[in-house]
Design an enzyme around this catalytic site. Structure first.
Site, PDB file in Angstrom:
ATOM      1  N   ARG A  72      -3.075 -50.012  -0.632  1.00  0.00           N
ATOM      2  CA  ARG A  72      -2.012 -50.825  -0.046  1.00  0.00           C
ATOM      3  C   ARG A  72      -0.707 -50.485  -0.752  1.00  0.00           C
ATOM      4  O   ARG A  72      -0.705 -50.168  -1.954  1.00  0.00           O
ATOM      5  CB  ARG A  72      -2.307 -52.315  -0.248  1.00  0.00           C
ATOM      6  CG  ARG A  72      -3.339 -52.905   0.670  1.00  0.00           C
ATOM      7  CD  ARG A  72      -2.828 -53.081   2.096  1.00  0.00           C
ATOM      8  NE  ARG A  72      -3.856 -53.646   2.978  1.00  0.00           N
ATOM      9  CZ  ARG A  72      -4.800 -52.943   3.586  1.00  0.00           C
ATOM     10  NH1 ARG A  72      -4.869 -51.634   3.425  1.00  0.00           N
ATOM     11  NH2 ARG A  72      -5.674 -53.552   4.374  1.00  0.00           N
ATOM     12  N   GLU A 128       5.747 -52.053   5.439  1.00  0.00           N
ATOM     13  CA  GLU A 128       5.467 -51.245   6.640  1.00  0.00           C
ATOM     14  C   GLU A 128       5.956 -51.944   7.900  1.00  0.00           C
ATOM     15  O   GLU A 128       5.816 -53.154   8.002  1.00  0.00           O
ATOM     16  CB  GLU A 128       3.955 -50.998   6.738  1.00  0.00           C
ATOM     17  CG  GLU A 128       3.441 -50.182   5.590  1.00  0.00           C
ATOM     18  CD  GLU A 128       1.921 -50.046   5.580  1.00  0.00           C
ATOM     19  OE1 GLU A 128       1.275 -50.452   6.554  1.00  0.00           O
ATOM     20  OE2 GLU A 128       1.394 -49.530   4.590  1.00  0.00           O
ATOM     21  N   HIS A 167       0.326 -45.213   7.699  1.00  0.00           N
ATOM     22  CA  HIS A 167      -0.892 -46.031   7.569  1.00  0.00           C
ATOM     23  C   HIS A 167      -1.940 -45.561   8.590  1.00  0.00           C
ATOM     24  O   HIS A 167      -2.446 -46.356   9.394  1.00  0.00           O
ATOM     25  CB  HIS A 167      -0.573 -47.523   7.756  1.00  0.00           C
ATOM     26  CG  HIS A 167      -1.586 -48.414   7.083  1.00  0.00           C
ATOM     27  ND1 HIS A 167      -1.265 -49.604   6.465  1.00  0.00           N
ATOM     28  CD2 HIS A 167      -2.926 -48.272   6.917  1.00  0.00           C
ATOM     29  CE1 HIS A 167      -2.351 -50.165   5.962  1.00  0.00           C
ATOM     30  NE2 HIS A 167      -3.379 -49.372   6.226  1.00  0.00           N
TER      31      HIS A 167
END
Lengths: 319, 319
Positions: B236, B265, B283
């Site tokens: 993360r 993000e 991602h």
């Protein structure tokens, strides 16, 4: 004490990594220090050259060799020696050495990197983020799973074997085609490249370029590989019919390609520049400081062996 | 026959891969079909919702949960559950499941791809060729050798273990730090992330984000990793102090980074867009059709288990 042997060196201007090591041991004649055309330079200065270190892929043909009457050894810093007239070397009694396994690890690492990059679209993902499109448009296109893929390796030599070994823990199913079936190798052997392509999701090219392998990956092979199939080439550009490959990539006959080598380097077909399913690299698979150091040490060891009348370390067979 | 249970689904508009499978088995309430704000939508329609499938990373806090009085299960399609208020779930007796190992292989493949891409500069090489600079300027900058590198993995769970297994045949020397030392694991264990960074060339982040791991890679850790050190993050964004990382990359405190995740993000620090020693990805490490299928099957299996009063397949511990 007699004068140390004269060694001819041909290298790109910026690839000076071997200069010091060589000049510590030999008198060096460096082609790029002269503005004369190469044949003129050689005929004037190279008559007593006993060894020729070819850093890069200068074509060495009978004509060029005629300017080197004292030549005993050509040291190639590549694995492939398709740029050297081996028949003429044999006729003249000139030995040839290559890079042996000096950069096999780096090329194998790079081949796996290209494969993951193509399937998982890493350079395309990088472009997508850098262009600000992620923030603008959200989700990125799906990649293709590597685990479980059937990977056929064309040329299971030093590099091909290391590629296979690296891909095993990814859950890839490995098979190969090579000049002959290998003993004690657990991978399935295919008799020809057509059946290799027909039975795999990916083909990796890591074989030598010669009269038998030029354009071995032709239209028919690419059609057998199919619309989801991927080609990884870390061998030589001439292994693929490049013109047909471009068509196959543009038309979706194959799914993608990771290419470190091309037929007319540094020329690359411009049609490839707009495709997201290809990853392009400037013949860089073997170029790390670690490999360059290995190559320099190996070249020196071959020269020392020659002048000490010992067996060469990485001789190339001339038949 | 009683009516089938009502299942709430929250997903990005384009991620419809689970729709058919879910609606074949349950009554579905899809958040993105309404233009109402989410709390309004939920308070109007979700009072009988018994399970909530959260595709993507919607923050689920106590306030949101207050609109779901009948909720028994939250199905997360991610491995990490840092976006869910687990304490409130525990208090309310709501079970939580995650993606388990559904996409561990894909994330591990991607992590290795990012690592090779950073060290061997594959996206930069691709840019170099596409821009025509190879033909113009000749040789490309040297890459960094992967074989033999010391790789420290932070979080040796399902994904971290698969990354380690994949890197072994590259000749990488693996070590790790994890919440506790693992039994029957041959890799060297470091007690903390600082010693992991100080003793490795590369650190790979594949651990959960929680209060203990937020900003676990801070300035001090990056200084310990050093100017040739590389960070790969497939965990993360919040595991790294991103602001400090940007400074460290720009100033050469660390050597490079491969980043699939970011703190805000889809926001990515623009300072990274001009750097050749970083590889950026939206991602996407877990996103392949294979993984999506695994996730869909696992989500359905968890729902079936709930409504059949059977043990859940991939429960998250709530303490």
């Amino acid at each position: 004490m007699s004068e140390s042997p004269l060694v001819l060196v041909h290298r790109p201007p910026n690839l000076n990594f071997m200069d010091e090591l060589l000049s510590r041991n030999y008198r060096i004649l460096n082609t790029h220090t002269s503005s004369d055309p190469l044949p003129v330079f050689l005929s004037r200065q190279a008559s007593s050259v006993r060894a020729f270190v070819n850093i890069a892929l200068l074509k060495i043909d009978a004509d060029l060799l005629s300017h080197l009457p004292s030549l005993q050894l050509i040291v190639c810093t590549s694995v492939g020696t398709n740029h050297v007239d081996l028949a003429e070397c044999k006729r003249r009694g000139i030995a040839v050495t290559n890079a042996g396994e000096a950069f096999s690890e780096d090329v194998a690492d790079f081949a796996v990197g290209l494969l993951i990059s193509v399937l998982r679209r890493i350079p395309a993902a990088d472009r997508y983020v850098r262009s600000g499109n992620w923030a603008k448009f959200g989700n990125f296109q799906l990649g293709i799973k590597l685990s479980g893929k059937r990977v056929g390796i064309l040329g299971l030599g030093s590099i091909g074997s290391l590629i296979a070994k690296r891909l095993e823990p990814f859950g890839c199913i490995i098979s190969y085609n090579s000049t002959c079936q290998k003993q004690r190798i657990p991978y399935l052997y295919y008799l020809d490249v057509l059946s290799l392509a027909a039975n795999n999701d990916v083909i990796v090219l890591s074989c030598a370029l010669n009269d038998q392998t030029r354009h071995i990956v032709n239209r028919e092979v690419m059609e057998a590989l199919g619309k989801n199939g991927v080609i990884i080439n870390v061998g030589r550009g001439g292994l693929i019919d490049e013109k047909e490959m471009v068509k196959c990539l543009v038309d979706g006959v194959i799914g993608g390609a990771g290419l470190d080598v091309f037929e007319k380097e540094p020329g690359v077909p411009v049609e490839l520049f707009g495709l997201d399913n290809v990853v392009l690299s400037p013949h860089a698979a073997m170029v790390t400081p670690g490999s360059l150091d290995n190559i320099a040490q190996l070249a020196l060891a071959n020269l020392k062996a020659l002048f000490a009348d010992q067996p060469l370390i990485s001789p190339v067979r001339l038949d």
